[in-house]
Design a protein around this motif. Structure first.
Motif, PDB file in Angstrom:
ATOM      1  N   LEU A 146       7.144  -6.633  -6.689  1.00  0.00           N
ATOM      2  CA  LEU A 146       6.432  -5.683  -5.834  1.00  0.00           C
ATOM      3  C   LEU A 146       5.339  -5.028  -6.673  1.00  0.00           C
ATOM      4  O   LEU A 146       5.590  -4.568  -7.779  1.00  0.00           O
ATOM      5  N   VAL A 147       4.124  -5.011  -6.143  1.00  0.00           N
ATOM      6  CA  VAL A 147       2.992  -4.446  -6.883  1.00  0.00           C
ATOM      7  C   VAL A 147       2.249  -3.476  -5.972  1.00  0.00           C
ATOM      8  O   VAL A 147       1.855  -3.840  -4.867  1.00  0.00           O
ATOM      9  N   ASN A 148       2.069  -2.255  -6.434  1.00  0.00           N
ATOM     10  CA  ASN A 148       1.264  -1.278  -5.697  1.00  0.00           C
ATOM     11  C   ASN A 148      -0.176  -1.798  -5.576  1.00  0.00           C
ATOM     12  O   ASN A 148      -0.673  -2.456  -6.489  1.00  0.00           O
ATOM     13  N   ASP A 149      -0.852  -1.503  -4.464  1.00  0.00           N
ATOM     14  CA  ASP A 149      -2.176  -2.112  -4.240  1.00  0.00           C
ATOM     15  C   ASP A 149      -3.229  -1.756  -5.295  1.00  0.00           C
ATOM     16  O   ASP A 149      -3.947  -2.633  -5.782  1.00  0.00           O
ATOM     17  N   PRO A 166       0.839  -1.195   0.000  1.00  0.00           N
ATOM     18  CA  PRO A 166       0.000   0.000   0.000  1.00  0.00           C
ATOM     19  C   PRO A 166       0.876   1.249   0.000  1.00  0.00           C
ATOM     20  O   PRO A 166       1.252   1.731   1.065  1.00  0.00           O
ATOM     21  N   GLY A 167       1.202   1.734  -1.166  1.00  0.00           N
ATOM     22  CA  GLY A 167       2.042   2.935  -1.226  1.00  0.00           C
ATOM     23  C   GLY A 167       2.830   3.003  -2.513  1.00  0.00           C
ATOM     24  O   GLY A 167       2.708   2.135  -3.384  1.00  0.00           O
ATOM     25  N   LEU A 168       3.631   4.037  -2.606  1.00  0.00           N
ATOM     26  CA  LEU A 168       4.396   4.312  -3.823  1.00  0.00           C
ATOM     27  C   LEU A 168       5.545   3.314  -3.938  1.00  0.00           C
ATOM     28  O   LEU A 168       6.398   3.234  -3.054  1.00  0.00           O
ATOM     29  N   THR A 169       5.522   2.525  -5.016  1.00  0.00           N
ATOM     30  CA  THR A 169       6.443   1.410  -5.139  1.00  0.00           C
ATOM     31  C   THR A 169       7.147   1.432  -6.484  1.00  0.00           C
ATOM     32  O   THR A 169       6.514   1.686  -7.507  1.00  0.00           O
ATOM     33  N   ASP A 170       8.458   1.189  -6.484  1.00  0.00           N
ATOM     34  CA  ASP A 170       9.224   1.122  -7.728  1.00  0.00           C
ATOM     35  C   ASP A 170       9.499  -0.359  -8.014  1.00  0.00           C
ATOM     36  O   ASP A 170      10.423  -0.949  -7.444  1.00  0.00           O
ATOM     37  N   PRO A 171       8.680  -0.980  -8.894  1.00  0.00           N
ATOM     38  CA  PRO A 171       8.810  -2.429  -9.095  1.00  0.00           C
ATOM     39  C   PRO A 171      10.089  -2.805  -9.841  1.00  0.00           C
ATOM     40  O   PRO A 171      10.588  -3.909  -9.687  1.00  0.00           O
ATOM     41  N   LEU A 172      10.628  -1.887 -10.635  1.00  0.00           N
ATOM     42  CA  LEU A 172      11.838  -2.206 -11.407  1.00  0.00           C
ATOM     43  C   LEU A 172      13.033  -2.379 -10.487  1.00  0.00           C
ATOM     44  O   LEU A 172      13.789  -3.340 -10.591  1.00  0.00           O
ATOM     45  N   ASN A 173      13.207  -1.428  -9.570  1.00  0.00           N
ATOM     46  CA  ASN A 173      14.338  -1.507  -8.644  1.00  0.00           C
ATOM     47  C   ASN A 173      13.994  -2.237  -7.353  1.00  0.00           C
ATOM     48  O   ASN A 173      14.867  -2.460  -6.512  1.00  0.00           O
ATOM     49  N   GLY A 174      12.708  -2.602  -7.209  1.00  0.00           N
ATOM     50  CA  GLY A 174      12.301  -3.375  -6.043  1.00  0.00           C
ATOM     51  C   GLY A 174      12.360  -2.595  -4.749  1.00  0.00           C
ATOM     52  O   GLY A 174      12.711  -3.131  -3.691  1.00  0.00           O
ATOM     53  N   ILE A 175      11.996  -1.307  -4.840  1.00  0.00           N
ATOM     54  CA  ILE A 175      12.082  -0.443  -3.662  1.00  0.00           C
ATOM     55  C   ILE A 175      10.700   0.136  -3.339  1.00  0.00           C
ATOM     56  O   ILE A 175       9.983   0.571  -4.241  1.00  0.00           O
ATOM     57  N   VAL A 176      10.332   0.123  -2.060  1.00  0.00           N
ATOM     58  CA  VAL A 176       9.119   0.822  -1.640  1.00  0.00           C
ATOM     59  C   VAL A 176       9.537   2.263  -1.376  1.00  0.00           C
ATOM     60  O   VAL A 176      10.295   2.541  -0.452  1.00  0.00           O
ATOM     61  N   ALA A 205      -1.394 -12.460 -11.128  1.00  0.00           N
ATOM     62  CA  ALA A 205      -1.376 -12.205 -12.578  1.00  0.00           C
ATOM     63  C   ALA A 205      -0.033 -11.614 -13.019  1.00  0.00           C
ATOM     64  O   ALA A 205       0.476 -11.948 -14.087  1.00  0.00           O
ATOM     65  N   VAL A 206       0.554 -10.751 -12.180  1.00  0.00           N
ATOM     66  CA  VAL A 206       1.860 -10.168 -12.510  1.00  0.00           C
ATOM     67  C   VAL A 206       2.920 -11.271 -12.594  1.00  0.00           C
ATOM     68  O   VAL A 206       3.702 -11.346 -13.554  1.00  0.00           O
ATOM     69  N   VAL A 207       2.930 -12.155 -11.594  1.00  0.00           N
ATOM     70  CA  VAL A 207       3.955 -13.217 -11.556  1.00  0.00           C
ATOM     71  C   VAL A 207       3.729 -14.205 -12.707  1.00  0.00           C
ATOM     72  O   VAL A 207       4.657 -14.541 -13.447  1.00  0.00           O
ATOM     73  N   LEU A 208       2.477 -14.641 -12.884  1.00  0.00           N
ATOM     74  CA  LEU A 208       2.174 -15.638 -13.927  1.00  0.00           C
ATOM     75  C   LEU A 208       2.475 -15.110 -15.326  1.00  0.00           C
ATOM     76  O   LEU A 208       3.042 -15.814 -16.158  1.00  0.00           O
ATOM     77  N   SER A 209       2.102 -13.844 -15.583  1.00  0.00           N
ATOM     78  CA  SER A 209       2.297 -13.333 -16.940  1.00  0.00           C
ATOM     79  C   SER A 209       3.775 -13.125 -17.235  1.00  0.00           C
ATOM     80  O   SER A 209       4.243 -13.407 -18.330  1.00  0.00           O
ATOM     81  N   THR A 210       4.540 -12.671 -16.243  1.00  0.00           N
ATOM     82  CA  THR A 210       5.955 -12.424 -16.501  1.00  0.00           C
ATOM     83  C   THR A 210       6.742 -13.734 -16.574  1.00  0.00           C
ATOM     84  O   THR A 210       7.577 -13.911 -17.458  1.00  0.00           O
ATOM     85  N   GLU A 211       6.450 -14.647 -15.680  1.00  0.00           N
ATOM     86  CA  GLU A 211       7.239 -15.879 -15.624  1.00  0.00           C
ATOM     87  C   GLU A 211       6.833 -16.906 -16.681  1.00  0.00           C
ATOM     88  O   GLU A 211       7.675 -17.634 -17.193  1.00  0.00           O
ATOM     89  N   LEU A 212       5.516 -16.990 -16.989  1.00  0.00           N
ATOM     90  CA  LEU A 212       5.042 -18.071 -17.869  1.00  0.00           C
ATOM     91  C   LEU A 212       4.228 -17.587 -19.068  1.00  0.00           C
ATOM     92  O   LEU A 212       3.814 -18.398 -19.893  1.00  0.00           O
TER      93      LEU A 212
END
Ligand SMILES: [Zn+2]
Length: 389
Positions: free
Chosen positions: A183-186, A146-156, A379-386
């Motif tokens: 990491l996925v923003n809510d 819950p908050g501003l998240t940078d998924p590329l660098n994996g930083i909240v 959905a994020v994990v499944l689509s990216t990995e498979l």
């Protein structure tokens, strides 16, 4: 062919076959060849490999147009699992999800007032437990923040609710569990869930508004989640909607979150209850009371909830005018107020945007349950990995 290109083509073809079986299970090898455009020999090799790895299974025979009836193959939904952790301020909800997005197991860890770095320890403990509960090999871990998240660098970057600032979360978790971490923003998770598993998978443009303890939205444009340059797209909760309004948790005043959250509605209802004219009535109203009173049309609750709806409509009118997205879906605790609440939102959107734009806009409540964030992260994990679903 160069080795890297060959490898790429091979992975691409495996994903294509897996996706086709996913969509059309059960299906014969001959039909798979027709649907994918790959040769029968390539299909046989890939299907053989996927059966060996446990992704597919032979499930009987189909009808034949003469000759030997074809053997059908199907996806084993529980061939692999994903761990998804929804980091809510009062509890972490962690689940094992299969390839079809079904939750196979879930558990809650109360945060018991913990904030900051201590919560990372709790998250590690929760994931550890899930790793030991998994019934199939794991393909990755999705963490909903819950908050501003940078998924590329994996930083909240900033989570007011968890009291995290510039917290590197992905790298330590990846080192600990040796699995890909996402990491996925809510609100982004909510939008992806709606787009992948909800009623709106056919709409390439979609805005999902989360309205409850906080307010934010996830925006899908041309079939893709719009992150924004700083991954903050959709943070509408801190738009100023009241000049010189109340102080917000972000430090500014008059934000949408000061007037249109569940807390703001409760405060408005309680202010009336605390007024001298109401003295003597037992107890302060709670959220359940507000729901009941709104459903029965009681004046104070109706005024407070519809007021929140109008402020939300005011902000949504801007989104509709800028993006011209036709489908707006609400998730979160405000969906419990049903159509009368949506009507307050719709009315304000109509009042504040071009008639043509507002007229084409459909505003509705989600049909997905409260586990929608977990589905979005899976959905994020499944689509990216498979490459599924
Ligand atoms: Zn604010």
């Amino acid at each position: 062919m160069e080795k890297a290109t060959r490898q790429f083509t091979k992975v691409h073809n495996i994903r294509l076959v897996l996706k086709t079986v996913y969509d059309k299970s059960p299906i014969s090898r001959a039909d798979l060849a027709r649907a994918t455009g790959l040769t029968r020999a390539t299909i046989s090799e890939i299907v053989g490999g996927l059966i060996e790895r446990g992704f597919l299974e032979e499930v009987g025979v189909g009808s034949s147009a003469g000759g030997k009836p074809p053997i059908l193959v199907s996806l084993r939904a529980n061939a692999r699992q994903v761990i998804c952790a929804d980091l809510k301020p009062d509890e972490f909800e962690v689940a094992l999800v299969d390839l079809r997005g079904s939750i196979r197991y879930r558990r809650r860890w109360p945060t018991a007032g913990m904030r900051g770095e201590a919560l990372v320890g709790l998250l590690v403990e929760a994931i550890d437990q899930m790793v030991s509960e998994a019934e199939a090999p794991l393909i990755g871990i999705g963490v909903i923040v819950p908050g501003l998240t940078d998924p590329l660098n994996g930083i909240v970057r900033r989570s007011v609710q968890l009291d995290w600032s510039d917290l590197a979360l992905k790298q330590p978790l990846e080192a600990r569990f040796e699995l890909p971490i996402y990491l996925v923003n809510d609100s982004h998770a909510a939008a992806l869930a709606e787009y992948t598993f909800g009623e709106h998978s056919q709409n390439p443009n979609l805005i999902v508004v989360r309205a409850g303890d906080g307010i934010s939205c996830g925006i899908i444009l041309s079939g893709r989640l719009h992150h924004g340059d700083g991954f903050g797209a959709g943070e509408i909760g801190h738009l100023t909607v009241v000049e010189d309004g109340r102080l917000c948790s972000c430090g500014k005043t008059g934000c949408l979150e000061t007037v249109a959250t569940s807390r703001a509605v409760l405060r408005a209802v309680r202010e009336v209850a605390a007024a001298p004219a109401s003295q003597g009535r037992p107890g302060m109203p709670r959220w359940g009371d507000v729901l009941r009173r709104y459903a029965s049309g009681e004046e104070t609750a109706t005024a407070a909830v519809n007021q929140a709806g109008r402020y939300l409509g005011f902000s949504i009118a801007s989104l509709v005018s800028i993006l011209n997205v036709d489908h707006i879906v609400f998730t979160g605790s405000f969906t419990a107020f049903g159509e009368p609440f949506l009507n307050a939102v719709r009315e304000e959107v109509r009042r504040r945007s071009l008639a043509k734009l507002a007229g084409d806009t459909r505003i509705s409540n989600t049909v997905l349950g409260p586990e929608n964030l977990i589905l979005g992260a899976s959905a994020v994990v499944l689509s990216t990995e498979l490459g599924l679903p």
